[in-house]
Write a protein that holds these residues in place. Structure first.
Motif, PDB file in Angstrom:
ATOM      1  N   GLY A   1       0.796  -1.219   0.000  1.00 52.03           N
ATOM      2  CA  GLY A   1       0.000   0.000   0.000  1.00 52.03           C
ATOM      3  C   GLY A   1       0.825   1.264   0.000  1.00 52.03           C
ATOM      4  O   GLY A   1       0.342   2.333   0.381  1.00 52.03           O
ATOM      5  N   ILE A   2       2.088   1.168  -0.425  1.00 54.29           N
ATOM      6  CA  ILE A   2       2.973   2.335  -0.461  1.00 54.29           C
ATOM      7  C   ILE A   2       3.109   2.805  -1.903  1.00 54.29           C
ATOM      8  O   ILE A   2       3.664   2.100  -2.747  1.00 54.29           O
ATOM      9  CB  ILE A   2       4.359   1.997   0.114  1.00 54.29           C
ATOM     10  N   ALA A   3       2.573   3.993  -2.194  1.00 50.34           N
ATOM     11  CA  ALA A   3       2.707   4.556  -3.536  1.00 50.34           C
ATOM     12  C   ALA A   3       4.175   4.870  -3.778  1.00 50.34           C
ATOM     13  O   ALA A   3       4.874   5.376  -2.896  1.00 50.34           O
ATOM     14  CB  ALA A   3       1.869   5.820  -3.661  1.00 50.34           C
ATOM     15  N   ASN A   4       4.666   4.553  -4.983  1.00 48.15           N
ATOM     16  CA  ASN A   4       6.077   4.802  -5.250  1.00 48.15           C
ATOM     17  C   ASN A   4       6.339   4.930  -6.739  1.00 48.15           C
ATOM     18  O   ASN A   4       5.605   4.373  -7.566  1.00 48.15           O
ATOM     19  CB  ASN A   4       6.938   3.688  -4.665  1.00 48.15           C
TER      20      ASN A   4
ATOM     21  N   PHE B   1      -6.337  -0.847   7.643  1.00 47.31           N
ATOM     22  CA  PHE B   1      -7.647  -1.294   8.113  1.00 47.31           C
ATOM     23  C   PHE B   1      -7.996  -0.867   9.537  1.00 47.31           C
ATOM     24  O   PHE B   1      -9.161  -0.830   9.903  1.00 47.31           O
ATOM     25  CB  PHE B   1      -7.799  -2.816   7.984  1.00 47.31           C
ATOM     26  N   LYS B   2      -7.017  -0.555  10.390  1.00 51.61           N
ATOM     27  CA  LYS B   2      -7.304  -0.058  11.732  1.00 51.61           C
ATOM     28  C   LYS B   2      -6.169   0.850  12.187  1.00 51.61           C
ATOM     29  O   LYS B   2      -5.047   0.774  11.673  1.00 51.61           O
ATOM     30  CB  LYS B   2      -7.514  -1.210  12.718  1.00 51.61           C
TER      31      LYS B   2
ATOM     32  N   LYS C   1      -0.129   0.556  10.926  1.00 48.36           N
ATOM     33  CA  LYS C   1       0.136   1.584   9.907  1.00 48.36           C
ATOM     34  C   LYS C   1       1.595   1.537   9.489  1.00 48.36           C
ATOM     35  O   LYS C   1       2.473   1.077  10.240  1.00 48.36           O
ATOM     36  CB  LYS C   1      -0.214   2.973  10.436  1.00 48.36           C
ATOM     37  N   PHE C   2       1.843   1.997   8.278  1.00 46.14           N
ATOM     38  CA  PHE C   2       3.208   2.178   7.784  1.00 46.14           C
ATOM     39  C   PHE C   2       3.204   3.474   6.988  1.00 46.14           C
ATOM     40  O   PHE C   2       3.200   3.473   5.764  1.00 46.14           O
ATOM     41  CB  PHE C   2       3.629   0.989   6.909  1.00 46.14           C
ATOM     42  N   ARG C   3       3.154   4.573   7.719  1.00 51.67           N
ATOM     43  CA  ARG C   3       3.139   5.886   7.084  1.00 51.67           C
ATOM     44  C   ARG C   3       4.584   6.324   6.853  1.00 51.67           C
ATOM     45  O   ARG C   3       5.387   6.340   7.788  1.00 51.67           O
ATOM     46  CB  ARG C   3       2.405   6.891   7.956  1.00 51.67           C
ATOM     47  N   VAL C   4       4.886   6.702   5.627  1.00 47.66           N
ATOM     48  CA  VAL C   4       6.272   7.018   5.312  1.00 47.66           C
ATOM     49  C   VAL C   4       6.359   7.985   4.137  1.00 47.66           C
ATOM     50  O   VAL C   4       5.504   7.972   3.240  1.00 47.66           O
ATOM     51  CB  VAL C   4       7.059   5.718   4.973  1.00 47.66           C
ATOM     52  N   LEU C   5       7.368   8.834   4.185  1.00 49.88           N
ATOM     53  CA  LEU C   5       7.791   9.642   3.038  1.00 49.88           C
ATOM     54  C   LEU C   5       9.288   9.440   2.944  1.00 49.88           C
ATOM     55  O   LEU C   5      10.031   9.819   3.860  1.00 49.88           O
ATOM     56  CB  LEU C   5       7.458  11.119   3.223  1.00 49.88           C
ATOM     57  N   ALA C   6       9.738   8.796   1.876  1.00 47.05           N
ATOM     58  CA  ALA C   6      11.150   8.429   1.788  1.00 47.05           C
ATOM     59  C   ALA C   6      11.686   8.641   0.386  1.00 47.05           C
ATOM     60  O   ALA C   6      10.975   8.467  -0.610  1.00 47.05           O
ATOM     61  CB  ALA C   6      11.335   6.965   2.194  1.00 47.05           C
TER      62      ALA C   6
ATOM     63  N   ASP D   1       0.138  -3.212  15.296  1.00 44.48           N
ATOM     64  CA  ASP D   1      -0.908  -3.793  16.131  1.00 44.48           C
ATOM     65  C   ASP D   1      -0.352  -4.425  17.407  1.00 44.48           C
ATOM     66  O   ASP D   1      -0.840  -5.462  17.869  1.00 44.48           O
ATOM     67  CB  ASP D   1      -1.736  -4.808  15.341  1.00 44.48           C
ATOM     68  N   ARG D   2       0.686  -3.807  17.949  1.00 40.90           N
ATOM     69  CA  ARG D   2       1.231  -4.242  19.238  1.00 40.90           C
ATOM     70  C   ARG D   2       1.150  -3.089  20.226  1.00 40.90           C
ATOM     71  O   ARG D   2       0.371  -2.169  20.051  1.00 40.90           O
ATOM     72  CB  ARG D   2       2.654  -4.758  19.058  1.00 40.90           C
ATOM     73  N   ASP D   3       1.940  -3.135  21.274  1.00 42.39           N
ATOM     74  CA  ASP D   3       1.785  -2.178  22.364  1.00 42.39           C
ATOM     75  C   ASP D   3       2.190  -0.758  22.017  1.00 42.39           C
ATOM     76  O   ASP D   3       1.657   0.191  22.592  1.00 42.39           O
ATOM     77  CB  ASP D   3       2.600  -2.639  23.581  1.00 42.39           C
ATOM     78  N   TYR D   4       3.139  -0.601  21.059  1.00 43.73           N
ATOM     79  CA  TYR D   4       3.704   0.719  20.835  1.00 43.73           C
ATOM     80  C   TYR D   4       3.653   1.152  19.368  1.00 43.73           C
ATOM     81  O   TYR D   4       3.624   0.324  18.455  1.00 43.73           O
ATOM     82  CB  TYR D   4       5.161   0.760  21.312  1.00 43.73           C
ATOM     83  N   ARG D   5       3.671   2.475  19.198  1.00 45.61           N
ATOM     84  CA  ARG D   5       3.775   3.105  17.879  1.00 45.61           C
ATOM     85  C   ARG D   5       5.066   3.910  17.865  1.00 45.61           C
ATOM     86  O   ARG D   5       5.443   4.518  18.867  1.00 45.61           O
ATOM     87  CB  ARG D   5       2.565   4.021  17.640  1.00 45.61           C
ATOM     88  N   TYR D   6       5.752   3.926  16.724  1.00 44.02           N
ATOM     89  CA  TYR D   6       7.049   4.601  16.601  1.00 44.02           C
ATOM     90  C   TYR D   6       6.971   5.700  15.545  1.00 44.02           C
ATOM     91  O   TYR D   6       6.469   5.475  14.445  1.00 44.02           O
ATOM     92  CB  TYR D   6       8.140   3.599  16.228  1.00 44.02           C
ATOM     93  N   GLN D   7       7.514   6.866  15.900  1.00 49.43           N
ATOM     94  CA  GLN D   7       7.486   8.004  14.978  1.00 49.43           C
ATOM     95  C   GLN D   7       8.774   8.789  15.111  1.00 49.43           C
ATOM     96  O   GLN D   7       9.323   8.916  16.221  1.00 49.43           O
ATOM     97  CB  GLN D   7       6.291   8.907  15.303  1.00 49.43           C
ATOM     98  N   ASP D   8       9.267   9.328  13.976  1.00 47.63           N
ATOM     99  CA  ASP D   8      10.480  10.139  14.062  1.00 47.63           C
ATOM    100  C   ASP D   8      10.243  11.291  15.037  1.00 47.63           C
ATOM    101  O   ASP D   8       9.163  11.873  15.078  1.00 47.63           O
ATOM    102  CB  ASP D   8      10.911  10.648  12.682  1.00 47.63           C
TER     103      ASP D   8
END
Length: 198
Positions: A40-43, A68-69, A73-78, A110-117
């Motif tokens: 689902g990553i446009a490139n 879906f929830k 998520k895998f939100r990225v700009l690279a 879908d685990r305990d933590y979310r990671y963001q720069d």
């Protein structure tokens, strides 16, 4: 006769070299990574020949949605600009490359933590090397398939949040990442730039 034979051979070699040079022209490849699309990553990537054996590629990846929830998520700009060295003079088949990498990210699986720069202003930055192989898949050689894998080192400065809606900040960390930073199965279309060497 020996002099004539040498002269004839010299002319034949010169003509052959000139013909070989004239046959080559710079190409532009526009491509997309099928693996990225599957996630689902446009490139899109633009790659241009710089000279025989050398090219420059600029891939861009973007994703701004959840899977879906909200907890996945895998939100990225690279971006990952790369200089490539091709072992063949026509810039096909095997290559090695050196690249720089830049990525803003917001990740959760879908685990305990979310990671963001960190603060959304500390993108991952680094670089590495890659290897790959490109081959034509059409009779005209305009359509190509390319396989690439790369590894590198990146400086990461990120925040960790509880992986719930508006989850609070847990901590901030900084570390160095070593490992795979590129995996692609690209399908591309080739354009002849018609700028021939003389």
């Amino acid at each position: 006769k020996p002099i004539e034979a040498v002269a004839s051979k010299t002319i034949d070699v010169a003509y052959s070299v000139k013909s070989d040079v004239e046959k080559w022209s710079r190409k532009l490849y526009i491509k997309t990574n099928i693996l990225g699309l599957g996630l689902g990553i446009a490139n899109a990537t633009a790659e241009v020949d710089l000279a025989r054996h050398w090219s420059f590629a600029l891939p861009i990846y973007y994703s701004a949605w959840n899977y879906f929830k909200t907890t996945t998520k895998f939100r990225v700009l690279a971006v990952q600009p790369e200089f490539r060295y091709w072992f063949r003079r026509d810039n096909q088949r095997f290559f090695i490359g050196a690249h720089f990498g830049y990525a803003q990210y917001n990740l959760a699986i879908d685990r305990d933590y979310r990671y963001q720069d960190h603060n959304g202003k500390s993108p991952a930055m680094g670089g590495g090397i890659s290897i790959g192989y490109r081959l034509p898949i059409s009779r005209s050689h305009n359509w190509n398939l390319e396989f690439t894998v790369g590894a590198g080192v990146y400086d990461l400065h990120y925040d960790r949040f509880y992986n719930v809606e508006n989850g609070r900040l847990v901590d901030t960390s900084r570390k160095t990442y070593w490992g795979i930073d590129n995996a692609a199965i690209n399908i591309s279309y080739r354009f002849d730039l018609k700028k021939r060497n003389k």
